[in-house]
Design a protein around this motif. Structure first.
Motif, PDB file in Angstrom:
ATOM      1  N   ARG A  85      -2.878  -2.030 -62.722  1.00 22.58           N
ATOM      2  CA  ARG A  85      -1.811  -1.101 -62.317  1.00 22.58           C
ATOM      3  C   ARG A  85      -0.869  -1.717 -61.298  1.00 22.58           C
ATOM      4  NH1 ARG A  85      -2.835   5.174 -61.887  1.00 22.58           N
ATOM      5  NH2 ARG A  85      -0.651   5.056 -62.411  1.00 22.58           N
ATOM      6  N   TYR A  99      17.432  -5.287 -64.281  1.00 21.45           N
ATOM      7  CA  TYR A  99      18.230  -4.466 -65.194  1.00 21.45           C
ATOM      8  C   TYR A  99      19.566  -4.116 -64.563  1.00 21.45           C
ATOM      9  CZ  TYR A  99      18.763  -1.115 -69.005  1.00 21.45           C
ATOM     10  OH  TYR A  99      19.180  -0.465 -70.127  1.00 21.45           O
ATOM     11  N   MET A 103      23.203  -5.263 -65.917  1.00 26.51           N
ATOM     12  CA  MET A 103      24.202  -4.237 -66.240  1.00 26.51           C
ATOM     13  C   MET A 103      25.521  -4.553 -65.545  1.00 26.51           C
ATOM     14  SD  MET A 103      23.687  -0.225 -65.784  1.00 26.51           S
ATOM     15  CE  MET A 103      24.928   0.585 -64.848  1.00 26.51           C
ATOM     16  N   PHE A 245      15.134  -1.654 -72.232  1.00 30.91           N
ATOM     17  CA  PHE A 245      14.985  -0.225 -71.961  1.00 30.91           C
ATOM     18  C   PHE A 245      13.757   0.323 -72.678  1.00 30.91           C
ATOM     19  CE2 PHE A 245      16.165   4.080 -71.261  1.00 30.91           C
ATOM     20  CZ  PHE A 245      16.035   4.755 -72.448  1.00 30.91           C
ATOM     21  N   LEU A 249      10.289   1.642 -70.809  1.00 28.73           N
ATOM     22  CA  LEU A 249       9.771   3.010 -70.968  1.00 28.73           C
ATOM     23  C   LEU A 249       8.329   2.982 -71.432  1.00 28.73           C
ATOM     24  CD1 LEU A 249      12.532   5.296 -72.507  1.00 28.73           C
ATOM     25  CD2 LEU A 249      11.558   5.348 -70.233  1.00 28.73           C
ATOM     26  N   MET A 252       6.124   1.995 -68.554  1.00 31.86           N
ATOM     27  CA  MET A 252       5.910   3.101 -67.603  1.00 31.86           C
ATOM     28  C   MET A 252       4.895   4.083 -68.140  1.00 31.86           C
ATOM     29  SD  MET A 252       9.682   4.039 -66.303  1.00 31.86           S
ATOM     30  CE  MET A 252      10.839   2.808 -65.914  1.00 31.86           C
ATOM     31  N   TRP A 255       1.514   2.465 -67.885  1.00 34.46           N
ATOM     32  CA  TRP A 255       1.086   2.424 -66.482  1.00 34.46           C
ATOM     33  C   TRP A 255       0.551   3.771 -66.035  1.00 34.46           C
ATOM     34  CZ3 TRP A 255       3.206   4.957 -62.114  1.00 34.46           C
ATOM     35  CH2 TRP A 255       2.733   4.499 -60.873  1.00 34.46           C
ATOM     36  N   SER A 256       1.227   4.833 -66.472  1.00 37.14           N
ATOM     37  CA  SER A 256       0.788   6.153 -66.024  1.00 37.14           C
ATOM     38  C   SER A 256      -0.515   6.573 -66.688  1.00 37.14           C
ATOM     39  CB  SER A 256       1.874   7.177 -66.304  1.00 37.14           C
ATOM     40  OG  SER A 256       2.056   7.293 -67.693  1.00 37.14           O
TER      41      SER A 256
ATOM     42  N   ILE B 238      27.137   3.581 -72.297  1.00 36.87           N
ATOM     43  CA  ILE B 238      25.771   3.517 -72.821  1.00 36.87           C
ATOM     44  C   ILE B 238      24.816   2.958 -71.774  1.00 36.87           C
ATOM     45  CG2 ILE B 238      24.305   2.417 -74.534  1.00 36.87           C
ATOM     46  CD1 ILE B 238      26.497   2.736 -76.537  1.00 36.87           C
ATOM     47  N   LEU B 239      25.250   1.920 -71.057  1.00 37.44           N
ATOM     48  CA  LEU B 239      24.358   1.348 -70.048  1.00 37.44           C
ATOM     49  C   LEU B 239      24.106   2.326 -68.915  1.00 37.44           C
ATOM     50  CD1 LEU B 239      25.403  -2.388 -69.747  1.00 37.44           C
ATOM     51  CD2 LEU B 239      23.415  -1.398 -70.811  1.00 37.44           C
ATOM     52  N   SER B 240      25.094   3.103 -68.541  1.00 35.65           N
ATOM     53  CA  SER B 240      24.877   4.094 -67.481  1.00 35.65           C
ATOM     54  C   SER B 240      23.839   5.113 -67.913  1.00 35.65           C
ATOM     55  CB  SER B 240      26.182   4.813 -67.150  1.00 35.65           C
ATOM     56  OG  SER B 240      27.196   3.909 -66.919  1.00 35.65           O
ATOM     57  N   LEU B 242      21.465   4.696 -70.126  1.00 30.38           N
ATOM     58  CA  LEU B 242      20.147   4.060 -70.199  1.00 30.38           C
ATOM     59  C   LEU B 242      19.543   3.897 -68.818  1.00 30.38           C
ATOM     60  CD1 LEU B 242      20.586   1.269 -72.906  1.00 30.38           C
ATOM     61  CD2 LEU B 242      19.610   3.517 -73.136  1.00 30.38           C
ATOM     62  N   VAL B 243      20.354   3.512 -67.842  1.00 27.21           N
ATOM     63  CA  VAL B 243      19.828   3.349 -66.482  1.00 27.21           C
ATOM     64  C   VAL B 243      19.351   4.683 -65.935  1.00 27.21           C
ATOM     65  CG1 VAL B 243      20.702   3.093 -64.129  1.00 27.21           C
ATOM     66  CG2 VAL B 243      20.858   1.227 -65.690  1.00 27.21           C
ATOM     67  N   LEU B 245      18.220   7.201 -67.670  1.00 30.77           N
ATOM     68  CA  LEU B 245      16.967   7.555 -68.347  1.00 30.77           C
ATOM     69  C   LEU B 245      15.797   6.741 -67.797  1.00 30.77           C
ATOM     70  CD1 LEU B 245      18.135   7.928 -72.052  1.00 30.77           C
ATOM     71  CD2 LEU B 245      17.431   9.719 -70.476  1.00 30.77           C
ATOM     72  N   LEU B 246      16.069   5.468 -67.505  1.00 33.41           N
ATOM     73  CA  LEU B 246      15.001   4.628 -66.956  1.00 33.41           C
ATOM     74  C   LEU B 246      14.533   5.151 -65.607  1.00 33.41           C
ATOM     75  CD1 LEU B 246      15.765   0.850 -67.496  1.00 33.41           C
ATOM     76  CD2 LEU B 246      13.799   2.151 -68.230  1.00 33.41           C
ATOM     77  N   LEU B 247      15.486   5.493 -64.773  1.00 29.81           N
ATOM     78  CA  LEU B 247      15.123   5.996 -63.447  1.00 29.81           C
ATOM     79  C   LEU B 247      14.364   7.310 -63.569  1.00 29.81           C
ATOM     80  CD1 LEU B 247      18.236   5.185 -61.260  1.00 29.81           C
ATOM     81  CD2 LEU B 247      15.964   4.208 -61.110  1.00 29.81           C
ATOM     82  N   GLY B 249      12.548   8.236 -66.107  1.00 34.62           N
ATOM     83  CA  GLY B 249      11.211   7.922 -66.614  1.00 34.62           C
ATOM     84  C   GLY B 249      10.316   7.364 -65.526  1.00 34.62           C
ATOM     85  N   PHE B 250      10.927   6.502 -64.653  1.00 33.91           N
ATOM     86  CA  PHE B 250      10.140   5.922 -63.573  1.00 33.91           C
ATOM     87  C   PHE B 250       9.669   6.997 -62.617  1.00 33.91           C
ATOM     88  CE2 PHE B 250       8.497   2.756 -60.985  1.00 33.91           C
ATOM     89  CZ  PHE B 250       8.966   2.847 -59.682  1.00 33.91           C
ATOM     90  N   SER B 253       6.873   9.014 -64.213  1.00 36.82           N
ATOM     91  CA  SER B 253       5.561   8.352 -64.276  1.00 36.82           C
ATOM     92  C   SER B 253       4.959   8.249 -62.882  1.00 36.82           C
ATOM     93  CB  SER B 253       5.688   6.979 -64.917  1.00 36.82           C
ATOM     94  OG  SER B 253       6.544   6.179 -64.171  1.00 36.82           O
ATOM     95  N   VAL B 254       5.792   8.006 -61.855  1.00 36.41           N
ATOM     96  CA  VAL B 254       5.248   7.931 -60.492  1.00 36.41           C
ATOM     97  C   VAL B 254       4.727   9.291 -60.066  1.00 36.41           C
ATOM     98  CG1 VAL B 254       5.931   7.742 -58.074  1.00 36.41           C
ATOM     99  CG2 VAL B 254       6.526   5.949 -59.670  1.00 36.41           C
ATOM    100  N   SER B 256       3.648  11.726 -61.961  1.00 37.11           N
ATOM    101  CA  SER B 256       2.458  12.070 -62.736  1.00 37.11           C
ATOM    102  C   SER B 256       1.271  11.285 -62.218  1.00 37.11           C
ATOM    103  CB  SER B 256       2.673  11.789 -64.222  1.00 37.11           C
ATOM    104  OG  SER B 256       2.542  10.425 -64.491  1.00 37.11           O
ATOM    105  N   ALA B 257       1.472  10.097 -61.706  1.00 33.24           N
ATOM    106  CA  ALA B 257       0.382   9.321 -61.140  1.00 33.24           C
ATOM    107  C   ALA B 257      -0.139   9.967 -59.865  1.00 33.24           C
ATOM    108  CB  ALA B 257       0.845   7.895 -60.833  1.00 33.24           C
TER     109      ALA B 257
END
Lengths: 260, 299
Positions: A85, A99, A103, A245, A249, A252, A255-256, B238-240, B242-243, B245-247, B249-250, B253-254, B256-257
């Motif tokens: 982890r 990333y 970008m 990307f 995902l 992540m 990891w969770s 598109i890149l904005s 995606l960024v 969505l990544l944030l 998702g991060f 997940s944090v 949920s942990a």
């Protein structure tokens, strides 16, 4: 239990595959950006003089991002296989930073390509080509760069001016100040040259007789390499980011679901 | 050759008139009319100097290239081949009087560029050359041949404004042809001159006005790139996304942990309490009962 085990294994396999692809693309991006930065067509002085050389900055960022992607992909593979982890968390955070840089590089390359219009090069050519009295050392450096680049461009590509030789006739220029119109309606590099590097027929060139002067403009010879450069950095980087990307995902999610 | 028929008609008329003893009319018709007709010829062929098709860069800022007058003048005017041609240039003025190139005795004007202030005050002599050969004009197709092009260009056309040094050279003795002024209208005229007698035999009309180029300043060039290209808008948007969505998702997940262990504990809590209760009952059942004395001590 077996079903979720299979699921984990598949996810691990996919993530390893994704990271391998990221690593290879990272190396490719580094190589491509090094090629662009090395300026094989010698057009950098033109951009430097227009103070619009951010497509080169985007390529420089691309070099470092590519290398970072390669290194992080190895870390990712190790982390996924070991299901560690901590490693995976470090991987995710560093990947997010990389990333962001990539970008920035893509958007810079795409945006600054829009600034490279024919008028930009025309204005700079008229103001700097063979300028006789530069204001300071910076000006002198830029003037020399522009003059050498244009001379080389006109000789190698058999072209004249940005849109054509009429650029020299329609506009006032630094060249016109030191060279009179009767002898030099346009620079002698616009004339068709013989094997020794002198004009085939100077009178024919001055009068504009077809066959003795180059009637096409140099803009295609400038914009072709510039477009390749900008789109190579912007779109290849964009493709890498789309793939990254998905991999991020997945990582992540993985990891969770792992435990310490 | 309609001119010849006109001459013939007039001669016939003259003969008829001669019968009525109108001698002056006869002389007039026989001599003046051919002269008039040849002048008509001149007018019909070419009104003056022409801009050649060969030179695409014409006129420039300070020069104008003109075709030489081929077959413009009648060769019979020069019996001993002693004629030469003068080229006069002047700025276009409203004043018709000062555009004469001959004086009262039919001698040509000897004005220079400097004397007339570059054609401002009147015509100046810009060039002097021999009469172009009408019988064998230069073949324009020879321009493609590298060896012949210089000769062809020299025979076919003349460039007004070619000589940059003659104005400032005190030793220069010929006809000076300095550069013209930019953004100015000029008119040109060819004059046929007999060099032995020094009188003007024939001249063309003043040419159509020819204007030299004017220059624009490079400061005025607009370097604004226009609207954004489609590439850039696609990449940025598109890149904005995606960024973002990544944030998201991060963060998911944090969070949920952090929350997941608590969830686990709270779900397990009811079973845990039941387990503890069952255990206590077992212990209670297994241990022997002892009665309690009023003072709280066991027996």
């Amino acid at each position: 239990m077996a079903k979720s085990d299979d699921g984990i294994r598949i996810l691990q396999g996919l993530l390893v595959f994704g990271n391998v692809v990221i690593g290879m693309c990272g190396i490719a991006l580094t190589a491509e950006c090094i090629f662009f930065v090395s300026d094989p067509h010698g057009l950098y002085p033109l951009l430097e003089a227009t103070e619009n050389d951010d497509v080169y900055a985007a390529a420089w960022i691309g070099i470092f991002v590519g290398f970072a992607l390669f290194a992080l992909s190895i870390l990712g593979i190790v982390g996924v296989i070991k299901s560690n982890r901590t490693l995976l968390l470090v991987y995710i955070i560093l990947m997010l930073i990389t990333y962001a840089f990539e970008m920035a590089s893509c958007i810079t390359a795409a945006t600054h390509r829009d600034f490279l219009t024919p008028n930009l090069f025309l204005k700079q050519m008229l103001e700097r080509y063979q300028k006789s009295e530069p204001d300071n050392n910076n000006d002198k450096w830029m003037t020399e760069g522009v003059t050498k680049t244009w001379d080389k461009l006109m000789l190698q590509n058999q072209c004249c001016g940005v849109r054509g030789p009429s650029d020299w006739q329609e506009y006032m220029s630094a060249f016109r100040i030191t060279h009179n119109d009767a002898d030099f309606p346009w620079p002698h590099n616009c004339c068709v040259m013989d094997a020794r590097g002198s004009p085939v027929n100077l009178d024919g060139c001055k009068l504009g007789v077809p066959g003795y002067y180059n009637s096409n403009g140099c803009y295609d010879a400038i914009s072709g390499p510039m477009n390749t450069h900008a789109w190579g950095v912007a779109w290849f980087g964009f493709a890498i980011l789309c793939w990254t990307f998905c991999v991020l995902l997945g990582t992540m999610f993985y990891w969770s679901r792992t435990e310490y | 050759m309609c001119g010849c028929w006109v001459v013939l008609a007039f001669c016939c008329l003259g003969q008829l008139c001669a019968g009525k003893r109108h001698l002056p009319a006869v002389i007039l018709s026989v001599f003046v009319v051919p002269l008039f007709v040849s002048l008509l010829f001149v007018l019909w062929f070419v009104l003056g100097a022409n801009s050649p098709q060969l030179a695409t860069n014409n006129p420039t800022l300070t020069t104008v290239a003109l075709e030489k007058p081929f077959c413009t003048f009648d060769s019979s005017l020069c019996p001993n081949k002693s004629c030469i041609i003068y080229l006069y240039a002047m700025k276009e003025l409203g004043d018709a009087i000062s555009s004469q190139v001959t004086d009262n005795t039919s001698k040509p004007l000897d004005s220079t560029f400097h004397q007339t202030s570059g054609g401002q005050l009147g015509p100046y002599k810009a060039a002097l050359f021999s009469v172009p050969d009408c019988a064998s004009p230069p073949k324009l197709t020879d321009v493609g041949d590298v060896n012949k092009v210089s000769d062809v260009l020299k025979q076919y056309l003349f460039r007004v404004g070619d000589d940059v040094n003659c104005l400032y050279d005190p030793n220069f003795l010929g006809v000076c042809n300095p550069p013209l002024a930019p953004d100015t209208t000029y008119r040109f005229k060819y004059v046929l001159l007999d060099s032995t007698e020094g009188i003007v035999k024939d001249q063309t009309l003043w040419s159509d006005p020819i204007k030299t180029r004017r220059v624009k300043l490079p400061l005025k060039i607009d370097t604004w790139p226009g609207r954004r290209s489609g590439d850039m808008i696609v990449i940025t948007s598109i890149l904005s996304v995606l960024v973002f969505l990544l944030l998201a998702g991060f963060l998911a997940s944090v969070s949920s942990a952090v929350i997941y262990p608590f969830q686990l504990i709270s779900e397990a809590l009811p079973e845990l309490s039941q387990l503890v209760y069952a255990y206590s009952r077992v212990v209670y059942a297994l241990c022997p009962r002892k009665s309690m004395r009023p003072d709280g001590f066991l027996n």
